[in-house]
Design a protein around this motif. Structure first.
Motif, PDB file in Angstrom:
ATOM      1  N   GLY A  93       0.815  -1.215   0.000  1.00 57.93           N
ATOM      2  CA  GLY A  93       0.000   0.000   0.000  1.00 57.93           C
ATOM      3  C   GLY A  93       0.845   1.259   0.000  1.00 57.93           C
ATOM      4  O   GLY A  93       0.529   2.240  -0.681  1.00 57.93           O
ATOM      5  N   ALA A 116      -4.079   2.310  -2.934  1.00 56.93           N
ATOM      6  CA  ALA A 116      -3.169   2.438  -1.798  1.00 56.93           C
ATOM      7  C   ALA A 116      -3.931   2.369  -0.483  1.00 56.93           C
ATOM      8  O   ALA A 116      -3.543   1.640   0.451  1.00 56.93           O
ATOM      9  N   LEU A 141      -5.270  -1.197   0.148  1.00 54.97           N
ATOM     10  CA  LEU A 141      -4.219  -2.128   0.563  1.00 54.97           C
ATOM     11  C   LEU A 141      -3.806  -1.890   2.009  1.00 54.97           C
ATOM     12  O   LEU A 141      -3.634  -2.843   2.793  1.00 54.97           O
ATOM     13  N   ILE A 142      -3.644  -0.624   2.379  1.00 54.76           N
ATOM     14  CA  ILE A 142      -3.228  -0.308   3.749  1.00 54.76           C
ATOM     15  C   ILE A 142      -4.301  -0.727   4.751  1.00 54.76           C
ATOM     16  O   ILE A 142      -4.004  -1.355   5.782  1.00 54.76           O
TER      17      ILE A 142
END
Length: 384
Positions: free
Chosen positions: A50, A69, A72-73
């Motif tokens: 991310g 991003a 994903l984080i």
């Protein structure tokens, strides 16, 4: 020394990759927690992916880079939560999937119109939610409750969640007051705090697993492998603590047991049958004596039970109840089908008695009288 934002990103990505590798390495030493460790390692790699996407988000069209991003984080934080849930075996995927689906929908519908606010402010809210739920799960976890590392993990997860909540709430207020030039400064603060999290959270979760394994090893060292009750070391250690902590007016009694003609059982029926008889006795004695009793196997066919709160009369009822139940269970069709009995010696501690070996010695003398008197009976010793 000034560190630019790009360098901070790279440092955290490297830290997370190392944390993932260390966590995977721990799986070899802790196979019982291999699933949880694998989930957490995957979480750190999701964080790293991310952050790499965040560094290059401008290379993708529109808000796609920022959305990927953020997803994903947040996936990494939800995986940390999922792994914590697995400590008690009650993890569910519905909540993490619902959070990710809702976040993806918000990015798809509102993200293109409010890309800046989404990335700078609102992206922190699902992180705060996941961290808060992780801290809550650790607080409620039966597995983690006796472990000291749990407090550190709660503090790290909860503190990180509060930081991200404050970032989401305060950043727009501060930017409105001081202008957009504050955003890079707040970004650096966020990355510094993220660097601390990327070190502290993996360390605290690994410490949690190691401490649990150590506690299990200590418990195993105090437990008789065959019967599951305390071994001699565990019985004397725990029993001495219980006896030493009792109030002078609180009664306590000790029963000493010796299975009758146990060598003959082994010789006639084999050691496997003898082991079954030992397990049956331990199970029967534990059931009849109740959860408040400390039951231990002192060696061979010798057992003892410390009975806090019971006087001689009550302890005698327990001892005779164990003897009757064991004799019946041994010949029951669901049991080993081998006639077996037990002799019992009973000793009660006097008001000032805190010496467990002396109490056991008195019960042993009564036990010898029970065996000399014909076995399958209970004898009471003088007050110790």
């Amino acid at each position: 020394m000034q560190i630019d934002l790009h360098t901070l990103y790279c440092l955290i990505v490297g830290t997370l990759i190392v944390a993932g590798a260390m966590t995977l390495w721990e799986r070899q030493a802790h196979p019982r927690r291999a699933r949880e460790l694998a989930i957490w390692a995957g979480a750190y790699l999701a964080f790293a992916a991310g952050l790499v996407m965040a560094m290059n988000r401008a290379a993708l069209p529109g808000v796609l880079g920022a959305a990927l991003a953020n997803l994903l984080i947040v996936s990494g934080y939800l995986m940390v939560l999922h792994g914590v849930g697995h400590l008690d075996g009650r993890a569910r995927l519905r909540l993490p999937l619902a959070v990710l689906a809702g976040l993806a929908l918000l990015w798809a519908t509102l993200g293109p119109r409010f890309a800046g606010p989404f990335w700078n402010y609102l992206a922190s809210l699902p992180i705060a939610l996941a961290c808060g739920l992780t801290a809550l799960a650790l607080m409620r976890s039966r597995t983690a409750r006796p472990l000291r590392a749990r407090q550190v993990a709660i503090a790290v997860a909860g503190g990180h969640g509060l930081f991200n909540l404050a970032r989401a709430v305060l950043t727009p207020v501060l930017v409105a007051a001081y202008g957009d030039g504050l955003l890079p400064v707040l970004g650096k603060v966020t990355m510094y705090e993220g660097a601390l999290y990327s070190v502290a959270m993996p360390m605290s979760l690994i410490a949690l697993v190691r401490e649990e394994a150590q506690a299990q090893a200590v418990a195993a060292a105090r437990t008789d492998y065959l019967t599951g009750v305390a071994n001699r070391h565990g019985f004397f250690e725990t029993g001495a603590r219980l006896l030493g902590a009792r109030a002078p007016d609180r009664p306590v009694a000790l029963l000493a047991f010796d299975l009758d003609h146990f060598k003959a059982i082994n010789d006639r029926h084999g050691h496997a049958a003898g082991d079954a008889v030992l397990r049956l006795f331990a199970e029967t004695a534990g059931r009849v004596a109740g959860p408040g009793a400390l039951l231990g196997r002192l060696g061979g066919e010798e057992f003892a039970a410390l009975l806090p709160g019971l006087d001689v009369a009550a302890a005698r009822r327990v001892g005779e109840g164990i003897a009757r139940a064991f004799a019946a269970a041994a010949t029951d069709r669901d049991g080993p089908g081998i006639p077996a009995t037990v002799s019992v010696g009973l000793a009660a501690a006097g008001p000032e008695c805190h010496d467990l070996p002396a109490l056991l010695s008195a019960a042993d003398r009564a036990l010898y009288r029970a065996k000399a008197g014909g076995r399958n009976r209970l004898e009471v010793a003088a007050a110790a």
